[in-house]
Write a protein that holds these residues in place. Structure first.
Motif, PDB file in Angstrom:
ATOM      1  N   MET A  31      18.670  -1.603   1.756  1.00 57.78           N
ATOM      2  CA  MET A  31      18.073  -2.032   2.997  1.00 57.78           C
ATOM      3  C   MET A  31      16.550  -2.040   2.851  1.00 57.78           C
ATOM      4  N   ARG A  32      15.949  -3.090   3.277  1.00 53.00           N
ATOM      5  CA  ARG A  32      14.504  -3.220   3.198  1.00 53.00           C
ATOM      6  C   ARG A  32      13.879  -2.633   4.452  1.00 53.00           C
ATOM      7  N   PHE A  33      12.852  -1.828   4.258  1.00 56.25           N
ATOM      8  CA  PHE A  33      12.197  -1.157   5.377  1.00 56.25           C
ATOM      9  C   PHE A  33      10.943  -1.920   5.749  1.00 56.25           C
ATOM     10  N   LEU A  34      10.913  -2.478   6.920  1.00 60.61           N
ATOM     11  CA  LEU A  34       9.725  -3.167   7.404  1.00 60.61           C
ATOM     12  C   LEU A  34       9.033  -2.270   8.405  1.00 60.61           C
ATOM     13  N   TYR A  35       7.737  -2.172   8.296  1.00 58.11           N
ATOM     14  CA  TYR A  35       7.007  -1.351   9.238  1.00 58.11           C
ATOM     15  C   TYR A  35       6.894  -2.094  10.563  1.00 58.11           C
ATOM     16  N   PRO A  36       7.397  -1.499  11.633  1.00 59.69           N
ATOM     17  CA  PRO A  36       7.220  -2.132  12.938  1.00 59.69           C
ATOM     18  C   PRO A  36       5.740  -2.170  13.297  1.00 59.69           C
ATOM     19  N   SER A  37       5.391  -3.045  14.188  1.00 59.50           N
ATOM     20  CA  SER A  37       3.969  -3.248  14.465  1.00 59.50           C
ATOM     21  C   SER A  37       3.296  -1.999  15.027  1.00 59.50           C
ATOM     22  N   HIS A  38       4.034  -1.133  15.711  1.00 61.48           N
ATOM     23  CA  HIS A  38       3.393   0.075  16.245  1.00 61.48           C
ATOM     24  C   HIS A  38       3.105   1.113  15.152  1.00 61.48           C
ATOM     25  N   LEU A  39       3.636   0.928  13.951  1.00 58.87           N
ATOM     26  CA  LEU A  39       3.351   1.848  12.840  1.00 58.87           C
ATOM     27  C   LEU A  39       2.299   1.290  11.877  1.00 58.87           C
ATOM     28  N   ARG A  40       1.841   0.067  12.115  1.00 56.15           N
ATOM     29  CA  ARG A  40       0.848  -0.534  11.231  1.00 56.15           C
ATOM     30  C   ARG A  40      -0.556  -0.262  11.737  1.00 56.15           C
ATOM     31  N   LEU A  41      -1.402   0.081  10.821  1.00 58.42           N
ATOM     32  CA  LEU A  41      -2.811   0.274  11.129  1.00 58.42           C
ATOM     33  C   LEU A  41      -3.480  -1.077  10.900  1.00 58.42           C
ATOM     34  N   LYS A  42      -3.818  -1.775  11.974  1.00 57.21           N
ATOM     35  CA  LYS A  42      -4.338  -3.126  11.798  1.00 57.21           C
ATOM     36  C   LYS A  42      -5.595  -3.422  12.615  1.00 57.21           C
ATOM     37  N   SER A  43      -5.953  -2.570  13.511  1.00 56.55           N
ATOM     38  CA  SER A  43      -7.141  -2.779  14.325  1.00 56.55           C
ATOM     39  C   SER A  43      -8.400  -2.522  13.494  1.00 56.55           C
ATOM     40  N   VAL A  74      -7.110   7.604   2.627  1.00 57.22           N
ATOM     41  CA  VAL A  74      -8.086   7.997   3.634  1.00 57.22           C
ATOM     42  C   VAL A  74      -7.267   8.271   4.884  1.00 57.22           C
ATOM     43  N   PHE A  75      -7.411   9.477   5.446  1.00 56.69           N
ATOM     44  CA  PHE A  75      -6.575   9.819   6.593  1.00 56.69           C
ATOM     45  C   PHE A  75      -7.396  10.489   7.676  1.00 56.69           C
ATOM     46  N   ARG A  76      -6.853  10.425   8.878  1.00 52.26           N
ATOM     47  CA  ARG A  76      -7.491  11.036  10.045  1.00 52.26           C
ATOM     48  C   ARG A  76      -6.416  11.412  11.037  1.00 52.26           C
ATOM     49  N   PHE A  77      -6.539  12.582  11.610  1.00 49.98           N
ATOM     50  CA  PHE A  77      -5.595  13.019  12.636  1.00 49.98           C
ATOM     51  C   PHE A  77      -6.040  12.472  13.981  1.00 49.98           C
ATOM     52  N   LYS A  78      -5.064  12.080  14.807  1.00 52.97           N
ATOM     53  CA  LYS A  78      -5.349  11.501  16.117  1.00 52.97           C
ATOM     54  C   LYS A  78      -4.637  12.297  17.198  1.00 52.97           C
ATOM     55  N   GLU A  79      -4.912  11.954  18.440  1.00 50.93           N
ATOM     56  CA  GLU A  79      -4.310  12.667  19.560  1.00 50.93           C
ATOM     57  C   GLU A  79      -2.900  12.179  19.866  1.00 50.93           C
ATOM     58  N   ASP A  80      -2.633  10.900  19.658  1.00 50.46           N
ATOM     59  CA  ASP A  80      -1.305  10.389  20.014  1.00 50.46           C
ATOM     60  C   ASP A  80      -0.266  10.802  18.986  1.00 50.46           C
ATOM     61  N   GLU A  81       0.964  10.465  19.224  1.00 53.74           N
ATOM     62  CA  GLU A  81       2.088  10.946  18.412  1.00 53.74           C
ATOM     63  C   GLU A  81       2.565   9.944  17.361  1.00 53.74           C
ATOM     64  N   HIS A  82       1.741   8.971  16.991  1.00 53.77           N
ATOM     65  CA  HIS A  82       2.204   7.934  16.080  1.00 53.77           C
ATOM     66  C   HIS A  82       1.608   8.081  14.687  1.00 53.77           C
ATOM     67  N   LEU A  83       2.407   7.698  13.709  1.00 55.63           N
ATOM     68  CA  LEU A  83       1.950   7.574  12.336  1.00 55.63           C
ATOM     69  C   LEU A  83       1.570   6.111  12.151  1.00 55.63           C
ATOM     70  N   LYS A  84       0.327   5.846  11.758  1.00 57.76           N
ATOM     71  CA  LYS A  84      -0.118   4.476  11.512  1.00 57.76           C
ATOM     72  C   LYS A  84      -0.553   4.389  10.059  1.00 57.76           C
ATOM     73  N   VAL A  85      -0.052   3.347   9.374  1.00 54.90           N
ATOM     74  CA  VAL A  85      -0.259   3.226   7.945  1.00 54.90           C
ATOM     75  C   VAL A  85      -0.775   1.838   7.590  1.00 54.90           C
ATOM     76  N   ALA A  86      -1.667   1.786   6.593  1.00 59.47           N
ATOM     77  CA  ALA A  86      -2.138   0.521   6.033  1.00 59.47           C
ATOM     78  C   ALA A  86      -2.201   0.674   4.519  1.00 59.47           C
ATOM     79  N   PHE A  87      -2.139  -0.447   3.825  1.00 58.85           N
ATOM     80  CA  PHE A  87      -2.140  -0.458   2.371  1.00 58.85           C
ATOM     81  C   PHE A  87      -3.196  -1.446   1.896  1.00 58.85           C
ATOM     82  N   SER A  88      -3.870  -1.115   0.795  1.00 55.02           N
ATOM     83  CA  SER A  88      -4.890  -1.998   0.270  1.00 55.02           C
ATOM     84  C   SER A  88      -4.859  -1.991  -1.246  1.00 55.02           C
ATOM     85  N   VAL A  89      -4.934  -3.196  -1.810  1.00 51.71           N
ATOM     86  CA  VAL A  89      -5.069  -3.364  -3.247  1.00 51.71           C
ATOM     87  C   VAL A  89      -6.214  -4.356  -3.431  1.00 51.71           C
TER      88      VAL A  89
END
Length: 123
Positions: free
Chosen positions: A1-13, A35-50
Motif C-alpha cells: 500500500m502506498r502512503f500518501l501524505y494528506p494535505s493536513h500533514l504536509r508542510l507547504k506554507s 530542521v524541526f520545530r515544536f508547535k502548539e497544535d497537535e499535528h505533525l507536518k512534514v516536508a522533504f527537499s532534495v
C-alpha cells in the motif's frame, strides 16, 4: 500500500517554512539533515527537499524523496503517539543516490534525537 501524505500533514506554507528555518533546530545524520520545530497544535507536518544542485534530473530527486517518505511511513507512529505538534523538513545533502539501508539508519538516528528532545521538553 502506498502512503500518501494528506494535505493536513504536509508542510507547504511559505510562512511556516521560513519560521521553521529561522527558529528551528537542526539535526544531522549521515547524508540527511532535519530542521524541526515544536508547535502548539497537535499535528505533525512534514516536508522533504532534495537540492536541484545535487540531482539535476527530477526523476532522481523524486526517487530520493520517495525513499525518505517510505522510511518515514514505516516509522512515523512514534511521532503520532507522542501527540505533539512538530514541523519537520528533511533535506538530503549528498550527490550520490542513496541506498534504502542508509536512509533507514539516518532517519532512525534523526527521529530518535527529535523524540528525545520532545520528551525532555514535555517533562
Amino acid at each position: 500500500m502506498r502512503f500518501l501524505y494528506p494535505s493536513h500533514l504536509r508542510l507547504k506554507s511559505k510562512k511556516e517554512i521560513q519560521s521553521l528555518f529561522r527558529s528551528g533546530k537542526k539535526v544531522f545524520a549521515g547524508n540527511l539533515m532535519a530542521v524541526f520545530r515544536f508547535k502548539e497544535d497537535e499535528h505533525l507536518k512534514v516536508a522533504f527537499s532534495v537540492p536541484k544542485k545535487k540531482f539535476k534530473k527530477a526523476v532522481d530527486r523524486n526517487r530520493v524523496k520517495r525513499l525518505i517518505k517510505e522510511e518515514l511511513r514505516l516509522n512515523h507512529q512514534s511521532f503520532l503517539q507522542m501527540g505533539a505538534g512538530i514541523s519537520i523538513m528533511y533535506i538530503y545533502s549528498s550527490e550520490k543516490m542513496p541506498v534504502e539501508d542508509e536512509i533507514k539508519t539516518d532517519l532512525e538516528k534523526i527521529n530518535s534525537v527529535i523524540l528525545d528532545k520532545l520528551k525532555s521538553q514535555k517533562d
